[in-house]
Design a protein around this motif. Structure first.
Motif, short mmCIF file in Angstrom:
data_model
loop_
_atom_site.label_atom_id
_atom_site.label_comp_id
_atom_site.label_asym_id
_atom_site.label_seq_id
_atom_site.Cartn_x
_atom_site.Cartn_y
_atom_site.Cartn_z
N ARG A 138 30.79 59.73 55.30
CA ARG A 138 31.18 59.04 56.52
C ARG A 138 32.67 58.80 56.60
N ARG A 167 11.13 66.44 58.21
CA ARG A 167 11.46 65.10 57.72
C ARG A 167 12.42 65.17 56.54
N ILE A 226 15.91 66.00 57.86
CA ILE A 226 16.52 64.83 58.50
C ILE A 226 17.02 63.84 57.45
N GLN A 227 16.23 63.58 56.42
CA GLN A 227 16.63 62.67 55.37
C GLN A 227 17.86 63.18 54.63
N SER A 228 17.90 64.49 54.39
CA SER A 228 19.04 65.09 53.70
C SER A 228 20.32 64.95 54.53
N VAL A 229 20.21 65.19 55.83
CA VAL A 229 21.39 65.06 56.70
C VAL A 229 21.84 63.60 56.78
N GLN A 230 20.89 62.68 56.86
CA GLN A 230 21.25 61.27 56.89
C GLN A 230 21.99 60.86 55.62
N GLN A 231 21.54 61.37 54.48
CA GLN A 231 22.20 61.05 53.22
C GLN A 231 23.62 61.60 53.19
N GLU A 232 23.81 62.82 53.69
CA GLU A 232 25.16 63.39 53.70
C GLU A 232 26.05 62.69 54.71
N LEU A 233 25.50 62.27 55.83
CA LEU A 233 26.29 61.49 56.79
C LEU A 233 26.82 60.23 56.13
N ALA A 234 25.96 59.53 55.41
CA ALA A 234 26.38 58.30 54.76
C ALA A 234 27.39 58.57 53.66
#
Length: 276
Positions: A260, A246, A249-257
């Motif tokens: 972007r 988890r 996943i949260q770390s990757v989502q933050q870097e995606l944003a």
């Protein structure tokens, strides 16, 4: 037990594999199990169980040896319903300190050995249009951010990648595929010989076994998944594995944003849309 199945489990000298085999045999399943020492495996299981248990001495890195083991399983039991690719070794050390032989040996054990089993058993499952393959990765095959475990993590990331592809291929044949990410697995007094399935916690603090997952519960989770109507593709075992996944996943989502704009900026510009 919902129905009797024929299981083939690799890497059953100790740990989760040995616990799983004992539970399967206690439940009445037929089990073929591989180890580098079949006699020791028979002693560890503690019963001959003729007609129900087939111990196999197998070098999983030897393709012919693996094919003979699968053929022996089919000859003994009439088929294979569930395969658990559990065998693997942990290799610790900074990446620049490990020898070529050590690195290649790790991939032979953790990746190519698994591929040998898959290539030997899939034609049978394709023909019968059924079956279930469990490939045991590690939480370090999902989150590789642990110093000194890069080589082990690399092999387990390879396992994760090939398993996702296998799932896409095998679905058309009615074969189910599950990718299992165990966290640390403590030794269990009830199952002598069970050890850590993920090595980093054991190496860091081997006395704190209470932090690891219960191998009996982990084995039961695999049995339940095999009986489930809809099998999981990704199965994380242990609170540590769940939390680590988890957080990744949260770390990757933050870097995606955060990145972007740069990520999408390299795309080919659609001149017609700009003109409009």
């Amino acid at each position: 037990m919902k129905s009797e199945k024929i299981w083939l489990v690799t890497g059953v000298s100790a740990g989760l594999g040995l616990v799983l085999v004992k539970m399967l045999l206690d439940s009445g399943h037929k089990v073929a199990a591989t180890s580098e020492d079949g006699d020791a495996l028979l002693d560890a299981v503690g019963a001959k169980l003729e007609g129900q248990f087939l111990p196999l001495t197998v070098d999983l890195a030897d393709e012919r040896n693996v094919r003979r083991a699968v053929d022996s399983t089919i000859a003994a039991f009439g088929g294979v319903d569930v395969v658990v690719n559990n065998a693997g070794v942990g290799l610790q050390g900074a990446l620049d300190s490990l020898s070529d032989a050590e690195l290649r040996g790790s991939f032979d054990s953790n990746v190519f050995g698994m591929l040998n089993v898959i290539r030997a058993v899939l034609p049978r499952m394709r023909a019968q249009r059924s079956g279930h393959v469990f490939n045991i990765s590690s939480i370090l095959g999902f989150d590789g951010g642990h110093a000194q475990w890069g080589a082990y993590s690399a092999t387990k990331f390879a396992v994760s990648g090939l398993t996702e592809s296998l799932a896409a291929e095998a679905a058309a044949w009615g074969v189910r595929v599950s990718l299992v990410y165990p966290g640390a697995m403590r030794a269990s007094p009830a199952w002598r010989g069970a050890q850590y399935n993920t090595p980093e916690l054991a190496a860091r603090d081997p006395q704190r076994q209470e932090l690891g997952g219960d191998p009996v519960k982990a084995a039961q989770a695999l049995i339940n998944a095999a009986d489930a109507q809809y099998a999981p593709l990704h199965l994380f075992l242990g609170r540590d594995a769940f939390d680590q996944a988890r957080n990744k996943i949260q770390s990757v989502q933050q870097e995606l944003a955060r990145w972007r704009e740069m990520s999408v900026s390299i795309g080919v510009v659609d001149e017609r849309r700009l003109a409009a």
